[in-house]
Design a protein around this motif. Structure first.
Motif, short mmCIF file in Angstrom:
data_model
loop_
_atom_site.label_atom_id
_atom_site.label_comp_id
_atom_site.label_asym_id
_atom_site.label_seq_id
_atom_site.Cartn_x
_atom_site.Cartn_y
_atom_site.Cartn_z
N ARG A 12 -6.57 67.08 29.11
CA ARG A 12 -6.08 65.56 29.10
C ARG A 12 -4.75 65.61 30.00
O ARG A 12 -4.14 66.56 30.09
N LEU A 13 -4.29 64.46 30.12
CA LEU A 13 -3.18 64.24 31.31
C LEU A 13 -1.97 64.44 30.26
O LEU A 13 -1.83 64.13 29.02
N ALA A 14 -1.13 65.28 30.81
CA ALA A 14 0.28 65.57 30.07
C ALA A 14 1.04 64.40 29.78
O ALA A 14 1.01 63.56 30.33
N LEU A 19 5.49 68.63 27.51
CA LEU A 19 6.29 69.45 28.54
C LEU A 19 7.67 69.64 28.31
O LEU A 19 8.41 70.75 28.80
N LEU A 20 8.30 68.88 27.36
CA LEU A 20 9.65 68.86 27.01
C LEU A 20 9.69 69.09 25.32
O LEU A 20 9.24 68.52 24.64
N VAL A 21 10.93 69.89 25.12
CA VAL A 21 11.12 70.12 23.52
C VAL A 21 12.54 69.20 23.40
O VAL A 21 12.59 69.05 22.20
N GLN A 30 4.26 76.58 27.23
CA GLN A 30 3.11 75.70 27.28
C GLN A 30 2.18 75.86 28.64
O GLN A 30 2.74 76.02 29.45
N PRO A 31 0.98 76.07 28.24
CA PRO A 31 0.19 76.30 29.27
C PRO A 31 -0.13 74.67 29.95
O PRO A 31 -0.47 73.64 29.28
N ILE A 32 -0.38 74.73 31.15
CA ILE A 32 -0.70 73.46 32.02
C ILE A 32 -1.68 74.00 33.10
O ILE A 32 -1.77 75.16 33.52
N TYR A 33 -2.29 72.85 33.54
CA TYR A 33 -3.17 73.08 34.59
C TYR A 33 -2.85 71.68 35.64
O TYR A 33 -2.34 70.90 35.22
N VAL A 34 -2.77 72.05 36.96
CA VAL A 34 -2.37 71.29 37.88
C VAL A 34 -3.50 70.74 38.83
O VAL A 34 -4.39 71.61 39.34
N HIS A 63 3.18 62.09 39.32
CA HIS A 63 1.96 61.67 40.10
C HIS A 63 0.54 62.16 39.32
O HIS A 63 -0.60 62.08 40.18
N ASP A 64 0.65 61.99 37.95
CA ASP A 64 -0.50 62.37 37.18
C ASP A 64 -1.30 63.72 37.57
O ASP A 64 -2.49 63.39 37.76
N ARG A 65 -0.62 64.77 37.85
CA ARG A 65 -1.21 65.90 38.30
C ARG A 65 -1.17 66.91 37.15
O ARG A 65 -1.73 68.26 37.47
N ILE A 66 -0.45 66.77 36.03
CA ILE A 66 -0.37 67.90 35.05
C ILE A 66 -1.24 67.36 34.13
O ILE A 66 -1.33 66.32 33.37
N PHE A 67 -2.11 68.57 33.59
CA PHE A 67 -3.16 68.39 32.56
C PHE A 67 -2.61 69.53 31.53
O PHE A 67 -2.13 70.60 31.85
N VAL A 68 -2.97 69.19 30.37
CA VAL A 68 -2.85 70.08 29.11
C VAL A 68 -4.18 70.37 28.45
O VAL A 68 -4.83 69.54 28.25
#
Length: 93
Positions: A12-14, A19-21, A30-34, A63-68
């Motif tokens: 899903r979109l991050a 991404l932040l604590v 945190q694992p992410i996909y780009v 730019h809505d490019r990070i997914f988790v």
């Protein structure tokens, strides 16, 4: 235990809390996909660590490019694993 296992993972979109604590503090581990800007394919898994470029991550996020991973958490297990101060920071985001 035998060799490899296979599984499907939904993404899903991050969100900022993925991404932040806290304000300006990256969520280390945190694992992410780009999503690549040229071919729109999703690449990863990448792990946020102390060497992650925060400005580049922010640019990708904007730019809505990070997914988790779209994980189903069982809250009682999750809360047992989190340190008390970390739970407090998440609630204040």
């Amino acid at each position: 235990m035998e060799g490899n296992i296979s599984f499907n993972q939904s993404l899903r979109l991050a969100t900022k809390t993925d991404l932040l604590v806290g304000k300006g503090l990256l969520k280390i581990g945190q694992p992410i996909y780009v999503k690549h800007f040229k071919d729109n394919k999703i690449y990863g898994v990448y792990i946020i660590d102390a060497f992650t470029r925060a400005k580049k991550l922010e640019e990708y996020f904007n730019h809505d490019r990070i997914f988790v991973p779209d994980l189903e958490y069982i809250n009682d297990i999750n809360n047992q694993l989190l340190q008390h101060d970390y739970r407090s920071r998440l609630q204040n985001l």
